[in-house]
Structure formats: C-alpha cells, structure tokens
Design a protein around this motif. Structure first.
Motif, PDB file in Angstrom:
ATOM      1  N   MET A 178      37.853 -23.977  -1.434  1.00  0.00           N
ATOM      2  CA  MET A 178      37.532 -25.132  -0.577  1.00  0.00           C
ATOM      3  C   MET A 178      36.017 -25.270  -0.446  1.00  0.00           C
ATOM      4  SD  MET A 178      38.893 -25.998   3.214  1.00  0.00           S
ATOM      5  CE  MET A 178      40.165 -24.794   3.058  1.00  0.00           C
ATOM      6  N   THR A 179      35.489 -26.413  -0.766  1.00  0.00           N
ATOM      7  CA  THR A 179      34.050 -26.614  -0.641  1.00  0.00           C
ATOM      8  C   THR A 179      33.762 -27.407   0.622  1.00  0.00           C
ATOM      9  OG1 THR A 179      34.102 -28.699  -1.796  1.00  0.00           O
ATOM     10  CG2 THR A 179      33.882 -26.720  -3.134  1.00  0.00           C
ATOM     11  N   SER A 180      32.484 -27.514   0.950  1.00  0.00           N
ATOM     12  CA  SER A 180      32.148 -28.265   2.155  1.00  0.00           C
ATOM     13  C   SER A 180      32.465 -29.740   1.957  1.00  0.00           C
ATOM     14  CB  SER A 180      30.673 -28.073   2.500  1.00  0.00           C
ATOM     15  OG  SER A 180      29.876 -28.627   1.491  1.00  0.00           O
ATOM     16  N   ARG A 181      32.713 -30.117   0.697  1.00  0.00           N
ATOM     17  CA  ARG A 181      33.055 -31.500   0.429  1.00  0.00           C
ATOM     18  C   ARG A 181      34.500 -31.786   0.822  1.00  0.00           C
ATOM     19  NH1 ARG A 181      33.191 -35.030  -5.064  1.00  0.00           N
ATOM     20  NH2 ARG A 181      31.027 -34.744  -5.478  1.00  0.00           N
ATOM     21  N   THR A 182      35.382 -30.845   0.518  1.00  0.00           N
ATOM     22  CA  THR A 182      36.808 -31.080   0.769  1.00  0.00           C
ATOM     23  C   THR A 182      37.227 -30.654   2.173  1.00  0.00           C
ATOM     24  OG1 THR A 182      37.213 -28.977  -0.287  1.00  0.00           O
ATOM     25  CG2 THR A 182      37.566 -30.925  -1.614  1.00  0.00           C
ATOM     26  N   LEU A 183      36.384 -29.901   2.847  1.00  0.00           N
ATOM     27  CA  LEU A 183      36.776 -29.366   4.147  1.00  0.00           C
ATOM     28  C   LEU A 183      37.228 -30.445   5.139  1.00  0.00           C
ATOM     29  CD1 LEU A 183      37.054 -26.692   5.626  1.00  0.00           C
ATOM     30  CD2 LEU A 183      34.769 -27.036   6.525  1.00  0.00           C
ATOM     31  N   PRO A 184      36.462 -31.546   5.301  1.00  0.00           N
ATOM     32  CA  PRO A 184      36.914 -32.568   6.255  1.00  0.00           C
ATOM     33  C   PRO A 184      38.291 -33.121   5.895  1.00  0.00           C
ATOM     34  CG  PRO A 184      34.667 -33.001   5.564  1.00  0.00           C
ATOM     35  CD  PRO A 184      35.173 -31.895   4.695  1.00  0.00           C
ATOM     36  N   LEU A 185      38.565 -33.237   4.595  1.00  0.00           N
ATOM     37  CA  LEU A 185      39.864 -33.759   4.177  1.00  0.00           C
ATOM     38  C   LEU A 185      40.975 -32.812   4.614  1.00  0.00           C
ATOM     39  CD1 LEU A 185      41.507 -35.850   2.561  1.00  0.00           C
ATOM     40  CD2 LEU A 185      41.207 -34.385   0.570  1.00  0.00           C
TER      41      LEU A 185
END
Ligand SMILES: Nc1ncnc2c1ncn2[C@@H]1O[C@H](COP(=O)(O)OP(=O)(O)OP(=O)(O)O)[C@@H](O)[C@H]1O
Ligand SMILES: [Mg+2]
Lengths: 505, 321
Positions: free
Chosen positions: B1-8
């Motif tokens: 999980m990257t900080s890009r996908t975390l909100p999703l």
C-alpha cells in the motif's frame, strides 16, 4: 546546418532577455551555451521549443523554417528538452513520466505492461535501479533528473537540449550521461548543453556560444580555447582571482573556544550519531559523495529530521532542535540543496522574499518598515549580484541562478550565528561563484559560523578551516590545517573501508 | 500500500465498517433491496460526481453542475411538453447543450487565465437563470417512454431491483475509471493536477485539455440531469441547489485530493455510497432528523482532509529522506 536561429529577440516587461541572437547547431556536435545567470540561456531554449513565443527572429530545422507554438510541436519535430527548473511530474509514476504523451495504447487504452517495458528500456543505459511503477516523487532529485534526461533523449530525433542537466548528479552519473551524449553525437544528433561547470563543458563540447545580457558575444571551437578567455567572454571583464585555492589560511578554531556543541546527534537509517563543535567565525566543510549522508547531517542539525539521539548546547545551556522553527529560533540558518522547490515564493517580489524569513522571526506584530526592506533588498541585490530589473520583480520571473541567490540573501539577511549551506554554488555562474566565496569570508569575519556542503572540492579548500568527510552515512574523518587539500580529501572519501561497497553511494 | 492508495483503502474500510454497524443494528439493511435502492436513489449524484472527480483531479473545480442538472430537468420537461420529439432525441439535444456549455467554460478558464472557481460560479448562475427562462414552475413529465425507463429493472435474488438508473451510474463510474486511469487523456488530467506549468513544458496541450475536462463535466451533469428527470418525472428550476457541493464532498470522501493530481474514480463511487448509506440509516432509524446526514458528512469530510494533510506531510518527509 541542422538548426539555425537568426536574430531572435524576446522581451519581457522591463527586460530585453534576448537581443537579436544568432545561433547555429551542426548535426553531430555538442554545442555548449554559456553565460552568466540571467544572460538569457534558458529563454533562448524556451523560445526554440515553443514554451515562449518569440518577438522576432527565424528558426530553421534541416533547412526548413519552423515555428513551434507549443512544446508538443517541438517534440514532434524531434527536439527533446530537459528544462532547467523542472524534473517532470512527481505525482505520476516513473513509467508515465517517461512515456508521457506517447504511451503505447491498445484499443485506445494505455497498455500498462507495454508502457512499463518501454520505460525500463529507456532507463536501461543509465545504471539506475528504479521501479518504474512507483511515483516519481518518491525518488531522489538525482534520479528524477536522470528520468527527465532519459525522456528527453528518447524524444530527440534530431536535437537534444540539456539546460543544466547535471546540477544534482554525482560524477559517476555525469560520466554515464556523457557516454549517452557521445553516442547520440555519433548518431548525428545536434546537442545543446548548458552548464556552469566549465570542466564539463571542456570535456564534452565541440563548440561554445557565449551570451551576455541577452546578446551573443562569441562562438568558438572549444579546441584551442583558453579557459580564461572564455570566462572573460562571459563576464565581459577579467575575473579577479578565480582560483583562490590555497590562499585561505586554514585555521581551525581552538577547541576550547568552540561555543556550539553537538554531541552524539543522529538518526537511524539517515546518519550515525556524530559529534561536532563549532567556533565563532569558523567555516567547516562537509565532503563526501552524493548520498553519503552529507545532506542528512545538515537536516539533522537543523531539525528537519528530528534527532533520535544526542544533544546540542551552547554557552547558555541546552538547545532544542526538534524542528526547523526551533532551529531558527536558536539562530540557525539552512539554505537547502534543492532550491527549486524549497524556500522560494515564486509570486512574491525579490524584496518580499528577502524580508520574509526575517519578518517571520520578528513576528508579524512588528513589521519591518518599507524603507528597511528596500535597504535590505538593495544591499543583497548589489552584494550577490542578483540580476533583476528591480527589487519588485516576482522571483519566479528571475533566471534559475538568480532565484538561488535570492534564497541565499534571505538567510543572510537574518544574520544567523550558525549557517548551513548545502551546495551554495550549484547553478551559479563563475563570477557570482567567486563573489559568494568572498561573501562567506566576509560574514565569518563578523562572527557567523558556517557549515558548507559541497561536491566541488576546490570550493571547500578555498573556504573551509576544517573539512569533515562523510562516507556511508558516517562521519569518517576530520581534516585540519595543511590536510585541507583536494588530494587529501579525495583520498579520505575513497579510503577503503572494511565494509564499504560501491552501491551505497 | 502506498501513500497514493491509502485514502482509497481508508474510504473502502470506512464504508464497510459503516455498513457493518448499520447491519448489526438493522439486519434488514443487508439485503439486495436496500442495495438496489442505494444505487437508484444516488444515481444522479454518482454520475455527476464522476465528472467532478476528473475536474478535481486536474486541479480545477466545477460549481455549475447542480444548476446544469436543474436546467436539464426543465429543458427535458418543456421540450416533451411543447414539441413532439421523442425523449431520446431530447436527451441527445440536451447532452449536446450541456457539453458545449462545459466546453465554453473550459475555454474561458484557459483563455482568460481565470480561476475555475470564478468561471464556474458564473456558469452556475447562468444555468440556473436559463432554467427559469424556460419555466418558473415545476413541469411534470408524462410520456409513455418515461414509464418504460422508470420500470426497467433487473430483479436481483432477494427481490432487490437493479434499476436502469443504478446501472447507468455503475457504467458511468466504469467509464470514468477507464478514462481517468487508462487513457492518455487521463494521464494529461493527472499531469495538469500535478502542475500546469510543468505539464505544459512536457507537452500537454493545456488549452485543449482544459476544454475537454469541463466539456466532460458538462456532459456528465447533463447525463445526471437525465437520470434525475427520470427519477422525479418532472423538471423544476429550483431543484438541486447545492448538489455541486455534495458531489465535491463525495469526491473528497472518496480519497481524491482537493488540490488535484491524485485520486481514484472508484473512490468517488464509495464516497457517494457512503453518503447514501448515512441517509438510509436515518430512514431506517426513523427518529433521527435528516440534518444528521449533514453533520456526519461534515465530520467525514473533516476526517479525510486531515488524513490527506497527514499523508502529504508523510510523503514529503519520505521524499526528502
Ligand atoms: N517569465 C519571465 N518574466 C519576466 N522576465 C523573465 C522571465 N523569464 C526570464 N526572465 C528574465 O530574462 C532574463 C534571462 O533569463 P534566463 O532564465 O534566460 O537566464 P539564464 O541565462 O538561463 O540564467 P541561469 O544561468 O541563472 O539559469 C533574466 O533577466 C530574467 O529575469
Ligand atoms: Mg537558466
């Protein structure tokens, strides 16, 4: 002639950035474009690639007149460019950045696998280990720059333009880039190379063109061209003692008189705990390869990366350095390496940018009077030779090198007692380079202590009283007195260490 | 999980947890009936939020969509009342109008170098006014074809109805996902959100892309207007006040960063469903007043904005390391 530019003129409000400039590029040559900060180099490039619209002048490519209205059009003509101030888009993946605008598609959809394969191929010649699926922003500035170069190289069917591409690269990466450039030259491409590193210019170029104040002053073959003549062309006068090597008396402060002490400061994974004591008016150099822990040392000292171990204290007791605000309150200053993104407010004027940090420290309740701001601005514009039409110009409209000088000016205006400079002369022209070294000498005479990080050893030798060598995230040696010489530093950096390995750099 | 996908993932987790809480209290909420209604009732919002997602990803905002939906309803109702055109023809006409309207706003934003906020705010008043010009009152729609559209559904196991509207929303989301994440146009949108100036130097035709982005949003608003007119079988110029804000809220709850450049269209769907779920819960409960919806949505929004701020800081800290 591959590319010709005839009487190119470009004016901005208040500035004539280019004044009827002629320029020729042959197929199969590397043509260096030189000039002081603000001479008009980047503007010339942007007029050529359609990022700016020129006022007057003709361009031809392969004999046919061209007039790109957008950078896209220039790309389609076979002109690939690395721009000075951008390292592509941090929020896209490496693969998307590399293939941007020409991603392989299937049925109108981007074919992710083919795109990644293509991206990996594009990067293969540069010896970097990069996962192309990750966001570009997660990589270091050096890697971002290499990605930008790889992209431009692929786009350059005929002409490759490199505007200060080597600013954040170490010598190994520069060597790799030059191999690529040489092979492109052999394939018959024309390459325009902009740099303030004259050694690199002499190493790679076939011809040079020098701009001064928006005018072309000379075009010459590099063979047989003397370095001093070249500098004279750029500055319009002789450089007063360009090399100050050895002239500086390396007097480290008496250990008992050092006032600022750091003990065992460090942070796991960034830099091993180290001790450092600084005397009033002392200049300490920090040498080491890129990624060795130089910048990390500075960030720990300034509280950007909070320390996990260690303490800092001065005559009056312990100093808290948990974040940059506390560091500033303790009288520290830090001009970071990546000044493109850090530390500049592009929309504010030169005057406002210089007054900003000082104002923040004084608190907004006690504004700095306009007269005082003007005085500060005029002083530093003069002292650092910031090329701007006036103090009210927005910093974003200055040339890249002049923006950096504004960042320096802002910190100097605060008159910190301990000032950390990370690569203070990157992207700054030879004239201003000497000026900055002189300025360092001057402020230290007034009692400011300075920590300089630099890859240019001549520069460290010229200003530092002591040099600390960093390797593999450790402070491994301290050189004092007569030891502060280029050779000794190189040897200390390269000294075989039981467990050191190449990759760590 | 990257900080890009975390909100999703955070959005999805919140939705699932919320659903679980609802289920524990009202087991009946886990039925295809409720799910079918959730999709149908929020179809118009989901469709318009897809357009909004693309706009926000590009670093812009479109405040005109609520008014455009209201205008659409009135336009359709008046056309069906006063002309003999078939509804499908009217829909096509309407979509052409709203798409052109969006494109026009995009053009203004680019040519005048004006903030999208201002231009689309003007568009919001303009579209609302245009609706009034067509009719001041609510106009009912009585067309046999509308009955067909309204009653078109697929009966899921458990007697839930997957209506045409629900399917239209799911298809819109799927289309939006492909457009934003799998096409060159989508990459251009993300590039503009990452930095318009850099994007331009990399060869993005900024003007054209801006026009396309707002045209797309206009198209989706028109489509949402069609969905809404089917849903209510009428057109009323005062309807849908504030819908643009609901759409923006859904996008942000869905994990898209309000400043642009990062986010997922799929997250927006979850954002819409989360908002719908809260409303359903309130209906089930019966004693809660409907302003609780607003309060919960407000709290969720605040939470996501804080989450994004935190991630942003984490991201820059890591990039600097
Ligand atoms: N967008 C702009 N608006 C106004 N003035 C500008 C703009 N861009 C550049 N200038 C001015 O044009 C002149 C030339 O700038 P340019 O960026 O071409 O310099 P340069 O030779 O690339 O310098 P450096 O070595 O510092 O990068 C400078 O005086 C600068 O202030
Ligand atoms: Mg430049």
């Amino acid at each position: 002639m591959l590319l010709t530019i005839r009487s190119l003129t470009k004016t901005f409000p208040g500035t004539r950035a280019l004044d009827s400039v002629d320029f020729d590029l042959r197929a199969g040559e590397v043509h260096a474009l030189l000039g002081e900060n603000g001479a008009g180099k980047s503007t010339l490039i942007k007029c050529l690639t359609g990022a700016y619209q020129r006022d007057e002048g003709e361009l031809t490519l392969d004999g046919a007149p061209i007039s790109p209205q957008s950078t896209l059009e220039a790309q389609e003509l076979g002109i690939g460019t690395v721009y000075q101030e951008v390292n592509l888009l941090p929020n896209l993946t490496v693969a998307e950045n590399l293939t941007f605008g020409r991603q392989p598609t299937r049925f109108g959809m981007v074919d992710g696998r083919a795109m990644r394969r293509q991206a990996e191929e594009m990067l293969s010649g540069y010896g970097v280990d990069v996962d192309v699926r990750r966001d570009l922003g997660t990589y270091s500035v050096a890697i971002q720059q290499i990605v930008a170069i790889a992209r431009a190289v692929t786009l350059s069917g005929k002409v490759l333009i490199l505007d200060e591409p080597t600013a954040s690269l170490d010598s190994r990466e520069v060597a790799m880039l030059f191999d690529v450039v040489r092979s492109l030259r052999e394939q018959g491409l024309g390459i325009i190379f902009i740099s303030h590193f004259l050694d690199q210019v002499f190493e790679i170029s076939d011809r040079v063109t020098v701009l001064r104040n928006g005018c072309r002053v000379a075009t010459d073959d590099i063979a047989g061209l003397e370095r001093l003549r070249l500098i004279e062309h750029m500055l319009g006068h002789e450089l007063e003692d360009e090399t100050r090597e050895g002239r500086h008396a390396h007097v480290p402060s008496d250990p008992s008189e050092r006032t600022l002490h750091f003990e065992g400061v460090g942070r796991r994974g960034l830099i091993e705990p180290f001790d450092l004591s600084v005397g009033r008016g002392e200049v300490i150099g920090l040498a080491g390869l890129l990624g060795s822990g130089r910048t990390e040392s500075a960030e720990v000292l300034f509280g950007i990366k909070p320390t996990q171990t260690g303490t800092a204290r001065d005559e009056n007791g312990e100093i808290a350095l948990r974040n940059p605000r506390e560091a500033v309150a303790a009288g520290f200053g830090f001009a970071p390496e990546d000044r493109k993104t850090d530390g500049i407010v592009a929309d504010l004027s030169v005057r406002e940018n210089i007054a900003l940090a000082l104002q923040a420290r004084r608190g907004w309740a006690r504004p700095i009077s306009r007269a005082e701001q003007n005085r500060l601005a005029d002083h530093y514009i003069d002292r650092l030779d910031i090329r701007t039409s006036d103090a009210e110009k927005a910093v974003g409209d200055l040339s890249g090198g002049n923006q950096q000088k504004v960042v320096l000016a802002r910190w100097l205006a605060m008159n910190p007692r301990f000032f950390i400079l990370d690569e203070p002369t990157r992207g700054i022209d030879v004239g201003a380079h000497a000026e900055i070294l002189r300025l360092i000498e001057e402020v230290t005479a007034d009692g400011m202590s300075i920590l300089v990080i630099s890859s240019e050893l001549d520069e460290l030798v010229a200003v530092a009283d002591r040099v600390i060598v960093v390797r593999d995230r450790r402070h491994v040696a301290q050189l004092t007195g007569a030891e502060v010489e280029t050779d000794t530093i190189v040897r200390a950096i390269a000294a075989p260490d039981a467990d050191s390995d190449e990759e760590a750099a | 999980m990257t900080s890009r996908t975390l909100p999703l993932f955070a959005t999805i987790a919140i939705f699932l947890i919320a659903y679980l809480v609802c289920y524990l209290q009202f087991p009946a909420m886990l039925s295809t009936r409720v799910i079918g209604n959730l999709l149908t009732d929020n179809a118009y919002l989901g469709i318009v939020a897809v357009g909004m997602t693309v706009v926000i990803l590009s670093g812009g905002i479109d405040l005109s969509v609520g008014s455009v939906i209201a205008f659409s309803g009135v336009f359709i109702a008046v056309m069906l009342r006063d002309t003999g055109l078939h509804p499908l023809v009217v829909f096509a006409l309407l979509l052409a109008v709203t798409t052109a309207f969006g494109a026009f706003m995009g053009g203004l934003i680019h040519v005048l170098a004006m903030p999208p906020f201002i231009v689309t705010l003007a568009g919001m008043f303009l579209a609302r006014g245009a609706g009034y010009m067509l009719s001041v009152e609510s106009v009912p729609i009585q067309h046999p074809f509308y009955e067909v559209l309204k009653d078109a559904y697929y009966l899921m196991p458990g007697k839930g109805r997957l209506t045409l509207l629900g399917v239209a929303m799911l298809l819109s989301v799927a289309g939006g996902m492909i457009l934003a994440h799998r096409t060159r146009f989508g990459t251009r949108v993300f590039a503009m959100g990452g930095g318009a100036q850099t994007a331009q130097l990399m060869g993005v035709p900024v003007g054209l892309t801006t026009v396309q982005i707002y045209a797309f949003s206009g198209f989706m608003a028109g489509l949402s207007g069609v969905a809404f007119s089917i849903y209510t079988a009428s057109g009323y110029p005062l309807a849908m006040v504030g819908t643009e804000l609901n759409a923006i809220a859904a996008v942000v709850i869905g994990g898209t960063i309000l400043t642009g450049g990062a986010g997922y269209v799929f997250g927006t769907l979850i954002g819409v469903l989360t908002m719908g779920l809260i409303q359903t819960y309130i209906v089930f409960d019966g004693s809660l007043s409907s302003w609780w919806t607003k309060i919960v949505i407000g709290a969720l929004l605040l939470m996501f904005i804080l989450l994004q701020k935190g991630l942003l800081r984490l991201g820059t800290a890591r990039a600097a390391a």
